[in-house]
Scaffold this active site. Structure first.
Site, mmCIF file in Angstrom:
data_model
loop_
_atom_site.group_PDB
_atom_site.id
_atom_site.type_symbol
_atom_site.label_atom_id
_atom_site.label_comp_id
_atom_site.label_asym_id
_atom_site.label_seq_id
_atom_site.Cartn_x
_atom_site.Cartn_y
_atom_site.Cartn_z
ATOM 1 N N ASP A 6 0.793 -1.231 0.035
ATOM 2 C CA ASP A 6 0.034 0.001 0.208
ATOM 3 C C ASP A 6 0.990 1.172 -0.051
ATOM 4 O O ASP A 6 1.972 1.189 0.253
ATOM 5 C CB ASP A 6 -0.909 -0.106 1.106
ATOM 6 C CG ASP A 6 -2.074 1.195 1.273
ATOM 7 O OD1 ASP A 6 -2.318 1.366 0.175
ATOM 8 O OD2 ASP A 6 -2.121 1.819 2.307
ATOM 9 N N SER A 7 0.192 2.541 -0.326
ATOM 10 C CA SER A 7 1.056 3.669 -0.160
ATOM 11 C C SER A 7 1.184 4.163 1.278
ATOM 12 O O SER A 7 2.263 4.930 1.408
ATOM 13 C CB SER A 7 0.140 4.772 -0.975
ATOM 14 O OG SER A 7 -0.906 4.986 -0.107
ATOM 15 N N TYR A 38 -0.362 8.877 -2.285
ATOM 16 C CA TYR A 38 -0.040 8.754 -3.925
ATOM 17 C C TYR A 38 -1.164 9.290 -4.769
ATOM 18 O O TYR A 38 -1.008 9.614 -5.687
ATOM 19 C CB TYR A 38 -0.291 6.950 -4.278
ATOM 20 C CG TYR A 38 0.972 6.181 -4.138
ATOM 21 C CD1 TYR A 38 2.140 6.713 -3.203
ATOM 22 C CD2 TYR A 38 1.048 4.903 -4.516
ATOM 23 C CE1 TYR A 38 3.265 5.830 -3.059
ATOM 24 C CE2 TYR A 38 2.021 3.931 -4.444
ATOM 25 C CZ TYR A 38 2.939 4.446 -3.521
ATOM 26 O OH TYR A 38 4.170 3.615 -3.509
ATOM 27 N N GLY A 39 -2.473 9.639 -4.012
ATOM 28 C CA GLY A 39 -3.685 9.926 -4.660
ATOM 29 C C GLY A 39 -3.724 11.221 -5.494
ATOM 30 O O GLY A 39 -4.206 11.338 -6.486
ATOM 31 N N CYS A 69 -3.797 -0.978 -2.419
ATOM 32 C CA CYS A 69 -3.895 0.637 -2.372
ATOM 33 C C CYS A 69 -4.961 0.569 -3.776
ATOM 34 O O CYS A 69 -4.578 -0.005 -4.740
ATOM 35 C CB CYS A 69 -2.519 1.044 -2.801
ATOM 36 S SG CYS A 69 -2.558 2.626 -3.401
ATOM 37 N N THR A 71 -5.529 3.430 -5.314
ATOM 38 C CA THR A 71 -4.910 4.146 -6.380
ATOM 39 C C THR A 71 -3.974 3.239 -7.437
ATOM 40 O O THR A 71 -4.209 3.469 -8.484
ATOM 41 C CB THR A 71 -4.062 5.426 -5.570
ATOM 42 O OG1 THR A 71 -4.894 6.010 -4.738
ATOM 43 C CG2 THR A 71 -3.548 6.162 -6.795
ATOM 44 N N GLU A 151 -3.955 9.711 8.256
ATOM 45 C CA GLU A 151 -2.470 9.336 8.176
ATOM 46 C C GLU A 151 -2.069 10.373 9.657
ATOM 47 O O GLU A 151 -1.000 9.888 10.302
ATOM 48 C CB GLU A 151 -1.634 9.856 7.094
ATOM 49 C CG GLU A 151 -1.670 9.152 5.963
ATOM 50 C CD GLU A 151 -0.703 7.850 5.730
ATOM 51 O OE1 GLU A 151 0.360 8.401 6.285
ATOM 52 O OE2 GLU A 151 -0.878 6.901 5.375
ATOM 53 N N CYS A 181 -10.765 3.906 -1.189
ATOM 54 C CA CYS A 181 -9.318 4.196 -0.447
ATOM 55 C C CYS A 181 -8.893 3.449 0.617
ATOM 56 O O CYS A 181 -10.029 3.283 1.553
ATOM 57 C CB CYS A 181 -9.273 5.757 -0.230
ATOM 58 S SG CYS A 181 -7.626 6.263 0.577
ATOM 59 N N THR A 182 -7.884 3.056 1.107
ATOM 60 C CA THR A 182 -7.512 2.197 2.065
ATOM 61 C C THR A 182 -7.917 2.917 3.272
ATOM 62 O O THR A 182 -7.894 2.355 4.408
ATOM 63 C CB THR A 182 -6.020 1.532 1.976
ATOM 64 O OG1 THR A 182 -5.175 2.890 1.767
ATOM 65 C CG2 THR A 182 -6.116 0.515 1.089
ATOM 66 N N HIS A 183 -7.763 4.194 3.486
ATOM 67 C CA HIS A 183 -7.678 5.053 4.535
ATOM 68 C C HIS A 183 -9.174 5.084 4.844
ATOM 69 O O HIS A 183 -9.347 5.471 6.175
ATOM 70 C CB HIS A 183 -7.152 6.254 4.477
ATOM 71 C CG HIS A 183 -5.528 6.072 4.200
ATOM 72 N ND1 HIS A 183 -4.942 5.408 3.555
ATOM 73 C CD2 HIS A 183 -4.406 6.569 4.954
ATOM 74 C CE1 HIS A 183 -3.658 5.405 3.454
ATOM 75 N NE2 HIS A 183 -3.316 6.223 4.567
HETATM 76 N N1 DGL Z 1 -3.526 3.805 -0.542
HETATM 77 C C1 DGL Z 1 -4.244 4.775 -1.090
HETATM 78 C C2 DGL Z 1 -5.704 4.477 -1.843
HETATM 79 O O1 DGL Z 1 -6.023 3.423 -1.368
HETATM 80 C C3 DGL Z 1 -4.334 5.655 0.007
HETATM 81 C C4 DGL Z 1 -4.393 7.410 -0.420
HETATM 82 C C5 DGL Z 1 -3.068 7.690 -0.815
HETATM 83 O O2 DGL Z 1 -2.066 7.260 -0.832
HETATM 84 O O3 DGL Z 1 -3.373 8.714 -1.676
HETATM 85 O O4 DGL Z 1 -5.931 5.087 -2.670
#
Ligand code: DGL
Length: 284
Positions: A6-7, A38-39, A69, A71, A151, A181-183
């Site tokens: 994941d990011s 990453y988004g 992730c 994204t 985060e 999104c994972t978050h």
């Molecule tokens: N892991 C990213 C996602 O699920 C989390 C958000 C990001 O890194 O921008 O899209």
């Protein structure tokens, strides 16, 4: 050993569900927390970062990598599969978008809303996957503030509700909200409190876990099989101590040790944790 990528921390909320369905497997998790989020990044940066991440996980001993992730799954999954999982490679890479789309369609009476990163929304991948399954209306909304709020551990802060309310205002009329999104599962209580009664808020992670279980039954051996002493090895590109502290909230249990990896000449390599230097740093 199953690799999970994941990011940042968010994929640990997916790993939590993978652990529940596969408690006797070894896992290695890579969170690119030093380069998250990453988004808002461009496509080629995401391809570069994701190549480095899956190569690291293969080097750690995985033959199966779950891209937790959204994204990366939306933008780079096909590229990664074509690059690393050719016939005879003995490797597989799986993503989260198909289980997410399937669950949204199964729950929805016809109008799905998706909250996700800007890059996930721009990719249109969820629209494509949902369109393959049925004639649902889909509204997407990029929610770039939500991942950084999580985060930073601010899920219970009023800022989380304010931001969520702002993004949900554009998803009128939906009957199902997919957390793309994972978050966002860490904001599920806030989101549930804000959507109109009758709207289902869906965290795809449990369905990703069920889909993996099903896939492993059809493709035995890629996960390395059951282990007598199942292990979890965690790597991150950011600060390992911060990762362990925040990561525990996502995983739902303490993280004993987090290893630091960093980009060196285009590869993610293990690096000894450094004392945080102050002032200017001159590299030899
Ligand atoms: N892991 C990213 C996602 O699920 C989390 C958000 C990001 O890194 O921008 O899209």
């Amino acid at each position: 050993m199953i690799g999970v990528y994941d990011s940042g921390f968010g994929g640990l909320s997916v790993l939590r569900h993978l652990h529940q369905v596969l408690p006797d497997r070894d896992f290695v998790y890579l969170g690119d927390s030093g380069r998250a989020p990453y988004g808002g990044r461009d496509i080629h940066t995401i391809l570069d970062f994701s190549e480095q991440a899956v190569e690291r996980l293969f080097e750690e001993g995985s033959r199966l990598v779950i891209v937790a992730c959204h994204t990366v799954s939306c933008v780079a999954l096909r590229h990664l599969q074509q690059r690393y999982c050719g016939v005879g490679s003995g490797r597989r890479i799986l993503g989260v978008t198909i289980p997410g789309a399937e669950q949204a369609v199964e729950h929805s009476a016809g109008h799905i809303g998706i909250l996700a990163t800007a890059r996930t929304v721009a990719s249109g991948t969820y629209l494509t996957e949902i369109a393959k399954l049925g004639p649902h209306r889909v509204l997407q909304r990029a929610a770039p503030l939500l991942a950084p709020i999580v985060e930073e551990g601010l899920e219970a802060d009023p800022i989380a509700e304010l931001a969520a309310r702002h993004y949900l205002a554009e998803l009128q009329g939906i009957d199902t909200l997919l957390l793309g999104c994972t978050h966002y599962p860490l904001l599920i209580d806030v989101l549930r409190s804000l959507v109109p009664r009758g709207v289902t808020v869906l965290d795809p992670a449990p369905f990703v876990a069920e889909a993996l279980l099903d896939w492993l039954q059809r493709h035995p051996g890629f996960d390395g099989g059951p282990s007598e002493a199942p292990s979890l090895r965690v790597l991150c590109t950011g600060d390992p101590e911060v990762f362990a502290r925040h990561g525990a909230r996502f995983l739902g249990r303490p993280l004993d040790r987090v290893h630091h990896v960093a980009e060196i000449e285009g590869r993610l390599a293990h690096r000894a944790p450094q004392d945080a230097p102050t002032g200017q740093v001159v590299r030899p």
